[in-house]
Enzyme design. Structure first.
Site, PDB file in Angstrom:
ATOM      1  N   HIS A 306       0.852  -1.181   0.000  1.00 45.56           N
ATOM      2  CA  HIS A 306       0.000   0.000   0.000  1.00 45.56           C
ATOM      3  C   HIS A 306       0.887   1.229   0.000  1.00 45.56           C
ATOM      4  O   HIS A 306       1.947   1.226   0.621  1.00 45.56           O
ATOM      5  CB  HIS A 306      -0.902   0.014   1.238  1.00 45.56           C
ATOM      6  CG  HIS A 306      -2.052   0.944   1.103  1.00 45.56           C
ATOM      7  ND1 HIS A 306      -1.948   2.285   1.380  1.00 45.56           N
ATOM      8  CD2 HIS A 306      -3.320   0.722   0.685  1.00 45.56           C
ATOM      9  CE1 HIS A 306      -3.120   2.847   1.138  1.00 45.56           C
ATOM     10  NE2 HIS A 306      -3.963   1.934   0.713  1.00 45.56           N
ATOM     11  N   ASP A 363      -8.047  -5.151  -0.079  1.00 50.34           N
ATOM     12  CA  ASP A 363      -8.560  -6.008  -1.151  1.00 50.34           C
ATOM     13  C   ASP A 363      -8.202  -7.478  -0.992  1.00 50.34           C
ATOM     14  O   ASP A 363      -8.695  -8.307  -1.743  1.00 50.34           O
ATOM     15  CB  ASP A 363      -8.027  -5.506  -2.505  1.00 50.34           C
ATOM     16  CG  ASP A 363      -8.617  -4.163  -2.870  1.00 50.34           C
ATOM     17  OD1 ASP A 363      -9.822  -3.993  -2.650  1.00 50.34           O
ATOM     18  OD2 ASP A 363      -7.878  -3.294  -3.348  1.00 50.34           O
TER      19      ASP A 363
HETATM   20  N1  ACO Z   1       4.146  -7.745  -4.765  1.00 50.60           N
HETATM   21  C1  ACO Z   1       5.506  -7.758  -4.895  1.00 50.60           C
HETATM   22  N2  ACO Z   1       6.297  -6.671  -4.707  1.00 50.60           N
HETATM   23  C2  ACO Z   1       5.690  -5.537  -4.377  1.00 50.60           C
HETATM   24  C3  ACO Z   1       4.286  -5.436  -4.219  1.00 50.60           C
HETATM   25  C4  ACO Z   1       3.507  -6.604  -4.421  1.00 50.60           C
HETATM   26  N3  ACO Z   1       2.181  -6.560  -4.281  1.00 50.60           N
HETATM   27  N4  ACO Z   1       3.953  -4.175  -3.893  1.00 50.60           N
HETATM   28  C5  ACO Z   1       5.111  -3.490  -3.849  1.00 50.60           C
HETATM   29  N5  ACO Z   1       6.163  -4.306  -4.135  1.00 50.60           N
HETATM   30  C6  ACO Z   1       7.583  -3.934  -4.123  1.00 50.60           C
HETATM   31  C7  ACO Z   1       7.957  -3.145  -5.377  1.00 50.60           C
HETATM   32  O1  ACO Z   1       8.403  -3.981  -6.415  1.00 50.60           O
HETATM   33  C8  ACO Z   1       9.060  -2.253  -4.842  1.00 50.60           C
HETATM   34  O2  ACO Z   1      10.223  -3.042  -4.726  1.00 50.60           O
HETATM   35  P1  ACO Z   1      11.708  -2.365  -4.928  1.00 50.60           P
HETATM   36  O3  ACO Z   1      11.820  -1.353  -3.830  1.00 50.60           O
HETATM   37  O4  ACO Z   1      12.651  -3.497  -4.826  1.00 50.60           O
HETATM   38  O5  ACO Z   1      11.666  -1.730  -6.287  1.00 50.60           O
HETATM   39  C9  ACO Z   1       8.630  -1.924  -3.407  1.00 50.60           C
HETATM   40  O6  ACO Z   1       7.789  -3.059  -3.012  1.00 50.60           O
HETATM   41  C10 ACO Z   1       7.803  -0.642  -3.291  1.00 50.60           C
HETATM   42  O7  ACO Z   1       6.699  -0.734  -4.215  1.00 50.60           O
HETATM   43  P2  ACO Z   1       6.105   0.492  -5.036  1.00 50.60           P
HETATM   44  O8  ACO Z   1       5.391  -0.045  -6.224  1.00 50.60           O
HETATM   45  O9  ACO Z   1       7.174   1.504  -5.266  1.00 50.60           O
HETATM   46  O10 ACO Z   1       5.091   1.078  -3.981  1.00 50.60           O
HETATM   47  P3  ACO Z   1       3.906   2.055  -4.305  1.00 50.60           P
HETATM   48  O11 ACO Z   1       3.601   2.771  -3.052  1.00 50.60           O
HETATM   49  O12 ACO Z   1       4.220   2.880  -5.518  1.00 50.60           O
HETATM   50  O13 ACO Z   1       2.692   1.079  -4.747  1.00 50.60           O
HETATM   51  C11 ACO Z   1       0.874  -0.419  -4.636  1.00 50.60           C
HETATM   52  C12 ACO Z   1       1.699   0.662  -3.886  1.00 50.60           C
HETATM   53  C13 ACO Z   1       0.481   0.104  -6.020  1.00 50.60           C
HETATM   54  C14 ACO Z   1      -0.389  -0.677  -3.838  1.00 50.60           C
HETATM   55  C15 ACO Z   1       1.718  -1.706  -4.751  1.00 50.60           C
HETATM   56  O14 ACO Z   1       2.063  -2.193  -3.468  1.00 50.60           O
HETATM   57  C16 ACO Z   1       0.990  -2.802  -5.561  1.00 50.60           C
HETATM   58  O15 ACO Z   1       1.093  -2.800  -6.785  1.00 50.60           O
HETATM   59  N6  ACO Z   1       0.256  -3.738  -4.861  1.00 50.60           N
HETATM   60  C17 ACO Z   1      -0.507  -4.753  -5.559  1.00 50.60           C
HETATM   61  C18 ACO Z   1      -1.808  -4.161  -6.078  1.00 50.60           C
HETATM   62  C19 ACO Z   1      -2.811  -3.889  -4.971  1.00 50.60           C
HETATM   63  O16 ACO Z   1      -3.055  -4.725  -4.109  1.00 50.60           O
HETATM   64  N7  ACO Z   1      -3.420  -2.709  -5.031  1.00 50.60           N
HETATM   65  C20 ACO Z   1      -4.468  -2.302  -4.088  1.00 50.60           C
HETATM   66  C21 ACO Z   1      -3.972  -1.228  -3.196  1.00 50.60           C
HETATM   67  S1  ACO Z   1      -5.205  -0.818  -2.000  1.00 50.60           S
HETATM   68  C22 ACO Z   1      -6.297   0.116  -2.864  1.00 50.60           C
HETATM   69  O17 ACO Z   1      -5.983   0.826  -3.780  1.00 50.60           O
HETATM   70  C23 ACO Z   1      -7.656   0.007  -2.509  1.00 50.60           C
END
Ligand code: ACO
Length: 427
Positions: A306, A363
């Site tokens: 998140h 979710d």
């Molecule tokens: N699975 C694997 N790795 C992940 C995940 C995941 N679900 N989420 C984040 N990471 C990793 C990224 O690859 C990144 O790794 P790095 O630092 O080695 O490059 C690090 O964790 C940080 O991730 P970001 O994408 O930079 O974090 P951001 O805050 O931009 O994104 C997000 C947050 C979009 C929710 C992300 O965690 C994600 O894509 N999750 C899966 C989709 C999801 O569940 N979305 C619902 C969110 S809740 C809502 O909107 C209601």
């Protein structure tokens, strides 16, 4: 006001006020940055940018706190119902009985959706994704309610709000019924708001509708948990669309489109599809964990991580418990729930997830409950939109009442410098 923040650049010092929120959050007020320094800030994804001051929702991602208008989400989920929560979010205080009854009566009075709207719905193929249909129908409503567009008083604003609170559940229900080939009915004003939504969604043409308290309570709670989440992607979309003084309905339609994406509200559908794929593949959770950690693999563990929560999403905790209860109360054994729990356990102990503070989000378990309630997977994000409706309305209303300026970020241009035009035959 707190101290000032000082920016030093090329030997010159610039002072900016520091703003303190009611929960002691600090922000540097850079309103005069460009006029005093000639510079702007660069913050892709707005990870460090506060777009507004807001009195609606407070969340502390490090501590896992979420409050609507000062009330803890755990308490609201247990003690309030969705309509009360909607009133609280939109108008700022929990309603007394009289206020709540009036709000509900006003909503009931507006619950008719013009019959012509059915023709618009009819034009969509059955295979259309319900989120696209819902966004289009919400926008199309404007044509039948033109007075909802130009708001010049709080009274007009109130009636726009009541109208959309009334008509949106009808659109949600119709979106699902269209997919299932069921007749498009209207609601029953003698029922509660959520029960009416449920009836509109599930009433069979040749069967009497019988309500189930477990189902209605679970649905009510899910809607409350989704009702607002401060300046997320869809809410920011609603606010920025509305900041051009586009009306409420079209701002909501834009918000629905933003919510659709799998990185935002669309994650609930993506989670269930992921859990089903893992089950079909033999239930090997470790294999999918490895895929999620592999930077060459685009797979992400959906429902994990998140932007703001770097601790347990408090909504996920409540939903996980509710999933257990609802499935047990309804006598459903769903292998998907065990896969989800297994995945969570592995992830919470895995250094990749621990280091990046990736926890289950709202979710991760919600789809399991929706599935138990008989809601089709493609409708999950529509249910999220139904829950988020009061939050979007509250944020739009706050933005308009505060007279916020039109949202218009700047950019750092990195393209070509001026160059002469080359005629086609010389290229
Ligand atoms: N699975 C694997 N790795 C992940 C995940 C995941 N679900 N989420 C984040 N990471 C990793 C990224 O690859 C990144 O790794 P790095 O630092 O080695 O490059 C690090 O964790 C940080 O991730 P970001 O994408 O930079 O974090 P951001 O805050 O931009 O994104 C997000 C947050 C979009 C929710 C992300 O965690 C994600 O894509 N999750 C899966 C989709 C999801 O569940 N979305 C619902 C969110 S809740 C809502 O909107 C209601």
């Amino acid at each position: 006001m707190k101290d000032k923040a000082i920016l030093e650049y090329e030997g010159k010092k610039y002072e900016f006020p520091v703003v303190e929120g009611t929960e002691k959050e600090l922000a540097i007020d850079i309103k005069t940055l460009r006029s005093s320094t000639g510079m702007i800030t660069l913050d892709p994804g707005y990870k460090n940018t506060g777009s507004c001051e807001s009195a609606i929702t407070y969340l502390d991602g490090e501590k896992g706190i979420l409050r609507y208008r000062g009330y803890n989400i755990e308490e609201l989920a247990e003690k309030a119902d969705f309509l009360e929560t909607a009133y609280l979010l939109i108008f700022g205080e929990l309603p007394n009985k009289e206020e709540l009854d009036k709000f509900h009566d006003d909503i009931k009075h507006e619950s008719h959706v013009d019959e012509e709207m059915k023709k618009i719905l009819d034009a969509f193929p059955k295979s259309a994704h319900p989120m696209g249909v819902l966004s289009s129908l919400t926008s199309a409503l404007i044509a039948f309610n033109p007075t909802s567009v130009n708001i010049s008083s709080e009274k007009e604003m109130y009636y726009s709000i009541v109208r959309i609170m009334a008509k949106f559940p009808v659109l949600v229900a119709w979106t699902m019924r269209k997919q299932k080939g069921l007749p498009l009915d209207y609601g029953d004003d003698s029922l509660g708001y959520v029960e009416n939504l449920h009836k509109m969604m599930f009433k069979r043409p040749n069967k009497e509708y019988v309500n189930n308290k477990i189902v209605i309570d679970a649905l009510d709670q899910l809607l409350i948990l989704h009702a607002d989440h401060e300046q997320n992607c869809s809410t920011s979309t609603v606010r920025i669309t509305g900041s051009s003084h586009a009306g409420l309905f079209v701002s909501l339609s834009a918000g629905i489109s933003a919510l659709w994406g799998p990185l935002h509200g669309g994650a609930n559908q993506a989670v269930l599809e992921m859990l089903e794929a893992i089950e079909e593949d033999g239930g090997d959770t470790q294999k999918y964990m490895n895929k999620a950690k592999d930077k060459d693999d685009p797979f992400r563990l959906m429902g994990f991580g998140h932007r703001v929560y770097k601790n347990f999403d408090p909504r996920a905790k409540i939903i996980k418990r509710a999933a257990d209860e609802v499935l047990s109360d309804l006598g459903i054994e769903d292998p998907i729930l065990n896969i989800a729990k297994g995945l969570e356990k592995v992830a919470l102990e895995d250094s990749y997830f621990v280091k990046r503070k990736l926890y289950p989000n709202v979710d991760f378990y919600s789809g399991i409950i929706y599935r138990a309630l008989g809601i089709p997977t493609e409708m999950f994000t529509v249910m999220f939109a139904m829950g988020r409706l009061p939050g979007w309305i509250a944020q739009w209303r706050e933005m308009r009442l505060r007279g916020e300026p039109i949202g218009r970020p700047r950019q750092v241009y990195i393209g070509e410098n001026q160059r002469p035009f080359v005629p086609l035959k010389k290229r």
